[in-house]
Scaffold this active site. Structure first.
Site, PDB file in Angstrom:
ATOM      1  CE  LYS A   1      59.030  26.129  29.954  1.00 16.17           C
ATOM      2  NZ  LYS A   1      58.389  24.829  30.281  1.00 16.17           N
TER       3      LYS A   1
ATOM      4  CE  LYS B   1      63.733  41.656  51.531  1.00 15.70           C
ATOM      5  NZ  LYS B   1      64.359  41.573  50.189  1.00 15.70           N
TER       6      LYS B   1
ATOM      7  CG  LEU C   1      52.516  38.093  53.584  1.00 18.67           C
ATOM      8  CD1 LEU C   1      53.902  37.475  53.509  1.00 18.67           C
ATOM      9  CD2 LEU C   1      51.610  37.297  54.507  1.00 18.67           C
ATOM     10  CB  VAL C   2      53.912  40.074  48.265  1.00 22.85           C
ATOM     11  CG1 VAL C   2      53.356  40.113  46.844  1.00 22.85           C
ATOM     12  CG2 VAL C   2      54.791  41.286  48.523  1.00 22.85           C
TER      13      VAL C   2
END
Length: 298
Positions: free
Chosen positions: A47, A163, A188-189
């Site tokens: 959005k 991955k 890890l983001v």
């Protein structure tokens, strides 16, 4: 000057990492094709991208299906680079693994058929490098390391398997088609709204978190820094191969508690990690290549 910047494509720009790369590219004056996978109900990020398109003349939005090669070609037309950020919004299982691999092959092949394509920056993961039997016996884990596919299957580490296979398939085809590609293998983001906007990928990454923690390979990366590294990897013509990308290795119980708190309510700690002890596990991950890239383009 801004108008001299090339057009680039981000696919899938509606992923958490893809969205931050998109924002970083626009801030630096690039014209961006935001390729969004056509999925279910519109997400908060999708959005926002569509709202940005109405006010940002350098942003064009394309709907793509990664199994539809021609839809990818349309999004890539006129672009000199692709930032490929594939991620399943619904988590991972053995079927999603196959889907992501097939999608990556389509994306790289479409790049090979796109005139003027100069570089692919491929988002991968440290989980494509860390998983194997007897991890504790390995002194260093660096860009030469790959996760063991059989071990991932046996332990149902579907995110790590996805991955690993996806990155390997992308590399094999990119080399066959003589495409210039680099991969960024992210920890890890973490970042604003990650627990709400990226819950399934976050939890998929953390499958086996206790083993990662105790073996010194549980690493985290700030999403803003990660996006910046992707852009630097594109802009620096000397980049080659894989780049491990993380800010910190979580290897004390105090750091583990802080990580869990930052991911609330996604993550709750086992009681043994709540004591905030001072024992530090040996770090095994190395980032010599990343340090050189960041220092060289600072």
């Amino acid at each position: 000057m801004d108008h001299e910047k090339p057009s680039v494509c981000v696919l899938d720009a509606s992923t958490y990492v893809g969205f931050w790369i998109l924002k970083g590219l626009l801030a630096k004056g690039y014209t961006v094709h935001a390729a969004l996978q056509i999925k279910g109900p519109e997400t908060e990020i999708e959005k926002e991208i569509k709202e940005m398109e109405s006010v940002e003349e350098r942003l064009s939005v394309f709907g793509v299906d990664i199994l539809d090669y021609h839809s990818i070609l349309v999004a890539l037309k006129g672009c000199s680079a692709l930032f490929c950020c594939l991620d399943s919004p619904d988590g991972y299982d053995d079927l999603i693994v196959d889907l992501e691999v097939r999608g990556a092959i389509n994306v790289v092949e479409a790049c090979a058929q796109t005139d003027g394509m100069q570089k692919i920056v491929f988002t991968s993961s440290l989980t494509a490098a860390i998983w194997r039997e007897n991890l504790c016996s390995q002194k260093d884990v660096d860009e030469r390391s790959w996760s063991d596919q059989d071990f991932c299957r046996k332990m149902k580490l579907w995110y790590g398997l996805a991955k690993t296979l996806t990155e390997q398939a992308a590399w094999a085809l990119a080399m066959d088609r003589m495409l210039n590609m680099v991969s960024v293998n992210a920890g890890l983001v973490l970042g604003p709204g990650v627990a709400q906007q990226n819950p399934c990928s976050t939890m998929s990454y953390l499958k086996g978190a206790a083993e990662m923690f105790e073996n010194g390979v549980l690493a985290v990366v700030d999403v803003s820094f990660l996006a910046d590294v992707h852009i630097r990897a594109f802009e620096d013509s000397s980049t080659t191969g894989r780049y491990f990308c993380f800010n910190q290795i979580v290897n004390t119980e105090e750091e583990a508690v802080k990580l869990a708190e930052s991911l609330s309510p996604l993550l709750s700690l086992q009681p043994k990690y709540e004591s905030q002890g001072t024992e530090a596990y040996a770090e095994r991950l190395r980032t010599k290549k990343l340090n050189k890239l960041v220092e060289g383009t600072a």
